[in-house]
Design an enzyme around this catalytic site. Sequence first.
Site, PDB file in Angstrom:
ATOM      1  N   ARG A  88       0.842  -1.195   0.000  1.00 28.37           N
ATOM      2  CA  ARG A  88       0.000   0.000   0.000  1.00 28.37           C
ATOM      3  C   ARG A  88       0.880   1.248   0.000  1.00 28.37           C
ATOM      4  O   ARG A  88       1.845   1.334   0.744  1.00 28.37           O
ATOM      5  CB  ARG A  88      -0.933  -0.013   1.208  1.00 28.37           C
ATOM      6  CG  ARG A  88      -1.932  -1.166   1.186  1.00 28.37           C
ATOM      7  CD  ARG A  88      -2.674  -1.302   2.497  1.00 28.37           C
ATOM      8  NE  ARG A  88      -1.765  -1.620   3.597  1.00 28.37           N
ATOM      9  CZ  ARG A  88      -2.161  -1.795   4.857  1.00 28.37           C
ATOM     10  NH1 ARG A  88      -3.447  -1.700   5.167  1.00 28.37           N
ATOM     11  NH2 ARG A  88      -1.278  -2.077   5.797  1.00 28.37           N
ATOM     12  N   ARG A 119      -5.243  13.889 -10.421  1.00 30.42           N
ATOM     13  CA  ARG A 119      -4.039  13.128 -10.119  1.00 30.42           C
ATOM     14  C   ARG A 119      -4.126  11.771 -10.786  1.00 30.42           C
ATOM     15  O   ARG A 119      -5.174  11.113 -10.742  1.00 30.42           O
ATOM     16  CB  ARG A 119      -3.912  12.936  -8.605  1.00 30.42           C
ATOM     17  CG  ARG A 119      -2.587  12.304  -8.168  1.00 30.42           C
ATOM     18  CD  ARG A 119      -2.583  12.031  -6.678  1.00 30.42           C
ATOM     19  NE  ARG A 119      -3.052  10.685  -6.368  1.00 30.42           N
ATOM     20  CZ  ARG A 119      -3.607  10.337  -5.213  1.00 30.42           C
ATOM     21  NH1 ARG A 119      -3.820  11.232  -4.275  1.00 30.42           N
ATOM     22  NH2 ARG A 119      -3.985   9.085  -5.024  1.00 30.42           N
ATOM     23  N   GLU A 153      -7.543  10.027 -10.242  1.00 24.82           N
ATOM     24  CA  GLU A 153      -8.236  10.644  -9.112  1.00 24.82           C
ATOM     25  C   GLU A 153      -8.749  12.028  -9.515  1.00 24.82           C
ATOM     26  O   GLU A 153      -7.969  12.979  -9.603  1.00 24.82           O
ATOM     27  CB  GLU A 153      -7.297  10.764  -7.913  1.00 24.82           C
ATOM     28  CG  GLU A 153      -6.820   9.433  -7.356  1.00 24.82           C
ATOM     29  CD  GLU A 153      -7.792   8.857  -6.341  1.00 24.82           C
ATOM     30  OE1 GLU A 153      -8.905   9.389  -6.219  1.00 24.82           O
ATOM     31  OE2 GLU A 153      -7.432   7.893  -5.657  1.00 24.82           O
TER      32      GLU A 153
END
Length: 296
Positions: free
Chosen positions: A206, A243, A260
């Site tokens: 992550r 983004r 995004e």
Amino acid sequence: MKKVAYLTMRDAGDFVTDFHLSVEPMAALGWQVQTVDWRSAPDWNAFDAVYICTPWDYPEHLQQFLQVLADIDASRALLVNELALVRWTLEKTYLRDVAALGSDIVPSCWYERIESADIAECFARFDTDKLVIKPTVGANAKDTFVLSRPVADDRRQALLRIFAGRAFFVQPFIESIQTTGEYSLFFFNGEYSHAIQKIPRAGDFRVQEEHGAAIRAVAPPLALRAAAATLFARIQPLPTYGRGDWVRGADGRYLLMELELIEPSLYLRTDSGAATRFARAFNERFEVFAGKRTAG
């Protein structure tokens, strides 16, 4: 002064935010910034514009969130980004549209129901021993898991519970994410602004800083910057802010992981001019909107 509401969440908890860095450059352009909990139901007509800033708990309240945005869109305030962009990128199925536009994405299998999903077939299709499974609506890597072949029975049962009634997709695990990480490039009104590299902590995949990832400003590789500019030039309507997150595939190509356009963290703190560029883009978009409203 013009008034803008920055949509936030009631309790940011451990999330890292830096939107406050845009307040001063916004003020320099005649904007008074007010943070507003997206579920607080103010009179949206009291604002000239509303920026979808950090309402990062919306996936758990999706229909309510969409209704709030629709209410804002129906008011006199300009919603930034536009509602059409929000609806388009709300579900990760927009990646299929991105691929159709000619941009490279991480290969994906799409499913509506976990009960009918053939995970084993995905291992074979992608010729890999590791997969990533994600919900089509989600944020901050919540309910995102790495699966190894063969999938253990207890993991399979957990997935059946977690993804019950939810659409999801499956991708091959991109090994480079654990070494070079993920590149995020930021664009304001279609113009490149800045970039960061996010590298997960050892043993993790992550890339969010809340999960321990290292974040650093970078000059992106020229090939990546060109691919990102091409993608953002193709998006309609033009996003005021956006983004894109890319990883490097085994063949050297940069593959889009995520686009995004709703409420991305803009990492303004990583570039000294980013907050000013954001404010300028925001103000330019509002001036176009105000001009159309006056002409109408």
